[in-house]
Design an enzyme around this catalytic site. Structure first.
Site, PDB file in Angstrom:
ATOM      1  N   ALA A  11      18.121 -29.479  53.712  1.00 21.74           N
ATOM      2  CA  ALA A  11      18.957 -28.800  54.706  1.00 21.74           C
ATOM      3  C   ALA A  11      20.143 -29.628  55.205  1.00 21.74           C
ATOM      4  CB  ALA A  11      18.091 -28.322  55.867  1.00 21.74           C
ATOM      5  N   ARG A  56      12.826 -28.332  62.717  1.00 25.68           N
ATOM      6  CA  ARG A  56      12.447 -29.471  61.899  1.00 25.68           C
ATOM      7  C   ARG A  56      12.856 -30.753  62.622  1.00 25.68           C
ATOM      8  NH1 ARG A  56      10.656 -25.715  59.653  1.00 25.68           N
ATOM      9  NH2 ARG A  56      10.557 -25.228  57.418  1.00 25.68           N
ATOM     10  N   TYR A 112       3.617 -27.596  45.954  1.00 27.86           N
ATOM     11  CA  TYR A 112       4.037 -28.958  46.298  1.00 27.86           C
ATOM     12  C   TYR A 112       3.064 -29.634  47.267  1.00 27.86           C
ATOM     13  CZ  TYR A 112       7.032 -32.612  48.308  1.00 27.86           C
ATOM     14  OH  TYR A 112       7.537 -33.806  48.764  1.00 27.86           O
TER      15      TYR A 112
END
Length: 329
Positions: A196, A225, A152
């Site tokens: 998430a 994150r 990706y």
């Protein structure tokens, strides 16, 4: 180049970010909007009235010419992607998105589009700079030397370079935003492609409903994150598109949290505490990632306006309603 009065196409309009962005374009005075997605129109997350909605596979070059015909601006958001569970197990599929980006750039150039917006990702950043949870926020130059997310991230980085060289060689004005973990209502919340915040909301809601007060967390919960609410993302996209920034720029929140802290916030919304188990073999991505917003603040004065706990409250409520509606079917 202002959005108002322009004829535009949004590729990936049936997806989470694309659906919100089409509505923003209409509200901000785009003269004509063409919305394109590979999914059947009835499967789009959002559909907007008074726009041209087309179901086209943009990996096919001829469909890219149909999409770009007669437009002033291209917003290229289309990609085969999802959360870590998807991108770590479907690297080839993620890389095939290069067909969409290449064909859309060629079509935009040949059909006379004036500007091309590309949605890149924080997945382009060098993994060696993301090895610890207490990570230093990533600046745009940290993408090099290149060591992005396998599959990706490499595709995103390559497509950024395509945009750069199409501008240098052919004069097609390109704007590139590196998205950092966008979340909010009207997105994927189950099925394996969810990210998430949506996954944790779903798991907590399910635990509350079933009375089984347990939750499985991917990784050890200490990975960090930042998460950007969709409204801030849409506002940033328009600002970057209309700007004179010719290089990739971060578009994300700098509010760093651990995954455990993310679970804490959702538990607070639900009013419960869950027993946590940790799947250390599940996909978890890098150990730490955060957005350095120095450049976008300096150039555009942009910064997120919605705190994580407030955005999560809106997302949680929407997913809870979706789960209730699904259970009634």
């Amino acid at each position: 180049m202002k959005i108002e009065g322009q004829k535009v196409v949004v590729c990936g309009a049936g997806g989470f970010i694309g659906g919100h962005f089409v509505k923003s374009l209409r509200a901000n005075g785009a003269a004509r909007i063409r919305a394109v997605d590979v999914k059947p129109i009835e499967g789009w997350y959002q559909r907007t009235d008074s726009v041209e909605n087309l179901s086209l596979d943009l990996q096919d070059k001829k469909n890219c010419y149909l999409a770009a015909e007669g437009v002033d601006a291209v917003f290229q958001l289309a990609a085969d992607m999802g959360g870590m569970g998807f991108i770590e197990n479907n690297r080839a599929l993620c890389m095939l998105s290069v067909l969409i980006n290449t064909h859309m750039l060629v079509a935009a150039k040949e059909l006379g589009a004036k500007r091309f917006f590309y949605s890149s990702s924080a997945g382009v950043y060098n993994a060696d700079k993301q090895t610890v949870p207490d990570v230093v926020a990533l600046k745009e130059e940290d993408a090099y030397p290149a060591l992005p997310e396998d599959g990706y991230g490499w595709e995103k980085l390559f497509s950024e370079r395509m945009c750069r060289h199409f501008e240098e060689d052919f004069g097609l004005q390109c704007r590139v935003a590196r998205f950092h973990n966008v979340y909010g209502p009207h997105g994927t919340w189950d099925g394996g492609r969810e990210k998430a915040p949506a996954a944790i909301c779903r798991k907590v809601i399910d635990a509350k409903r079933t009375g089984k007060h347990e939750i499985e967390i991917w990784g050890d919960g200490h990975q960090t994150r930042s998460f950007m609410y969709i409204d801030d993302c849409i506002r940033g996209m328009q600002a970057i598109f209309e700007s004179d920034i010719h290089e990739p720029v971060n578009l994300g929140s700098s509010e760093l949290v651990t995954i455990n802290q993310l679970v804490d916030l959702v538990e607070d919304l639900a009013g419960i505490k869950l027993k946590r188990t940790y799947d250390l073999n599940a996909p978890k991505g890098v150990n730490g990632r955060n957005s350095d917003n120095t450049k976008i603040k300096r150039y555009l004065g942009w910064e997120p306006s919605i705190r994580l706990k407030d955005g999560l409250a809106r997302t949680y409520a929407w997913i809870e309603n979706e789960m209730t509606a699904s259970a009634r079917k």
